[in-house]
Write an enzyme that holds these catalytic residues in place. Structure first.
Site, PDB file in Angstrom:
ATOM      1  N   GLY A 184     -24.705 -15.123  23.738  1.00  0.00           N
ATOM      2  CA  GLY A 184     -23.298 -15.464  23.580  1.00  0.00           C
ATOM      3  C   GLY A 184     -23.077 -16.503  22.496  1.00  0.00           C
ATOM      4  O   GLY A 184     -22.090 -16.446  21.750  1.00  0.00           O
ATOM      5  N   CYS A 185     -24.002 -17.454  22.378  1.00  0.00           N
ATOM      6  CA  CYS A 185     -23.860 -18.487  21.349  1.00  0.00           C
ATOM      7  C   CYS A 185     -24.052 -17.925  19.942  1.00  0.00           C
ATOM      8  O   CYS A 185     -23.465 -18.447  18.984  1.00  0.00           O
ATOM      9  CB  CYS A 185     -24.859 -19.617  21.601  1.00  0.00           C
ATOM     10  SG  CYS A 185     -24.394 -20.702  22.972  1.00  0.00           S
TER      11      CYS A 185
END
Length: 421
Positions: free
Chosen positions: A385-386
């Site tokens: 997600g990052c």
């Protein structure tokens, strides 16, 4: 409505993914590269009762939903699923399951969060960032397993944004280049003294000692990091120059350092504490001493620092707060530093995280055996997600260089940057 169909309705029929459920139902696009396997009807409960993307993350961490295929690709494909679920969409889900007694019972029950969620992650801001609580927050994230981190981070054991000198540079080359970039910005030379706050496993400390002949002190709130770093320092024959202590940076008694590096610590300090943080570090420096602050930032200061109810704060970085680069610079400036250089490395962090994602996938079975499947799942979804966050400019990474000038305004800085920019 079948369980698989519930997820398809949430994602939208055009999403290029396949859904399969324990009840034998299937939906979506058969044979798609990404497949969501729903293992329990209670996965729907997490979606309905948890805010935004937190519900799907909880369902995945708990094992109620599996993701087949590359997690980064899954998240980039399914951003709609991981985005905020509106009240109307929740009503659609609930309406779709009311006819099935099993699903209706699952939705009506509010499940407790998976055990990997930090139990102390949601408190008023004025209770955060005491020494005791900071130690708890750091331990939650970093005292997982040094072996686990060795698999994810690779030989450098650097858990901060690398800096890729070339398109085809390896992760290890990029981490070396990052430490060298920091050293050059700080103007390190043999015989100098460096204070590295939030030093992790001692990468910057050892780099400064080995490559520049600097006497370097690192401090970390993670006991496991400090133990690993001290052993690595001894094994590399650097004990006369390098030291890592298990302690709060606020308890460092020494002063008169030639340079201070803060690589990945500011995110843990808290907005209200930034003035005292930079003032403390300013006070540790000699005149002409330089300070390099390397931190995750956000593109602006228009929204709250970090969603306290979000997945990252609950599972990964309790009490984490991100500020805009302008705000960080202002706090350094007001503490006395003259700002001499700033740059944004956000694309470098996306590449760094992709390397960590590949490392975790390559060691998945060992990682699960070492830290448990729930913790490994937290890391898998968090890092992927990052990557999206940095690629799409939701978050950034800034290095800001300041200097402590003398009473006459002297800085002893080069007329132009001499670190290869």
């Amino acid at each position: 409505m079948t369980l698989a169909k519930v997820f398809e309705r949430l994602a939208g029929p055009a999403a290029p993914v396949e859904f399969a459920a324990y009840d034998g139902s299937r939906s979506g696009h058969p044979g798609a590269d990404i497949r969501f396997d729903v293992r329990s009807p209670y996965a729907v409960s997490y979606l309905v009762h948890s805010p935004g993307a937190l519900g799907l993350a909880r369902a995945y961490v708990s094992g109620m939903v599996d993701v087949s295929g590359d997690m980064y690709t899954a998240l980039s494909t399914m951003q709609k699923v991981l985005g905020d679920v509106t009240p109307r969409e929740k009503l659609r889900i609930v309406g779709g399951v009311l006819g099935d007694p099993l699903l209706r019972g699952a939705v009506s029950r509010r499940l407790p969060p998976p055990p990997q969620e930090a139990p102390f992650s949601r408190v008023p801001a004025w209770l955060r960032h005491s020494k005791r609580r900071d130690a708890q927050a750091i331990s939650h994230h970093y005292d997982v397993s040094n072996t686990f981190y060795e698999w994810v981070l690779g030989p450098s054991m650097a858990y901060t944004c690398a800096c890729f000198p070339e398109e085809n540079s390896t992760l290890e080359e990029a981490q070396f280049h990052k430490h060298d970039l920091v050293a050059k910005k700080l103007g390190l030379k043999p015989g100098m003294r460096l204070l590295d706050v939030g030093c992790g496993w001692g990468g910057m400390v050892m780099h400064a000692a080995k490559e520049y002949g600097v006497k370097a002190l690192g401090v970390t709130l993670s006991k496991q990091q400090a133990e690993w770093a001290q052993k690595a320092i001894a094994d590399r024959g650097l004990s006369e120059l390098a030291e890592v202590r298990h302690m709060d940076y606020r308890d460092v008694a020494e002063s008169g350092f030639d340079a201070v590096s803060s690589i990945g610590l500011t995110e843990h300090i808290g907005k209200a504490n930034l003035p005292s943080y930079f003032s403390f570090l300013y006070g540790k420096l000699k005149p002409y001493g330089r300070m390099l602050n390397h931190t995750i930032t956000r593109p602006d200061n228009l929204a709250p620092s970090m969603k306290q109810s979000g997945f990252i704060n609950r599972y990964v970085f309790p009490d984490g707060e991100l500020e805009g680069p302008g705000f960080i610079q202002q706090q350094m400036n007001d503490a006395g530093f003259e700002i001499r250089h700033q740059e944004n490395l956000r694309e470098h962090y996306a590449r760094t995280l992709l390397g960590w994602c590949r490392n975790l996938d390559d060691h998945w079975d060992e990682a699960v055996a070492e830290v448990g499947e729930g913790t490994a799942r937290v890391w898998r979804v968090y890092m992927a997600g990052c990557v999206l966050g940095f690629e799409q400019n939701w978050i950034q990474l800034h290095q800001t260089l300041g200097v402590k000038v003398d009473d006459e305004g002297g800085a002893r800085m080069p007329l132009r940057p001499d670190w290869g920019v």
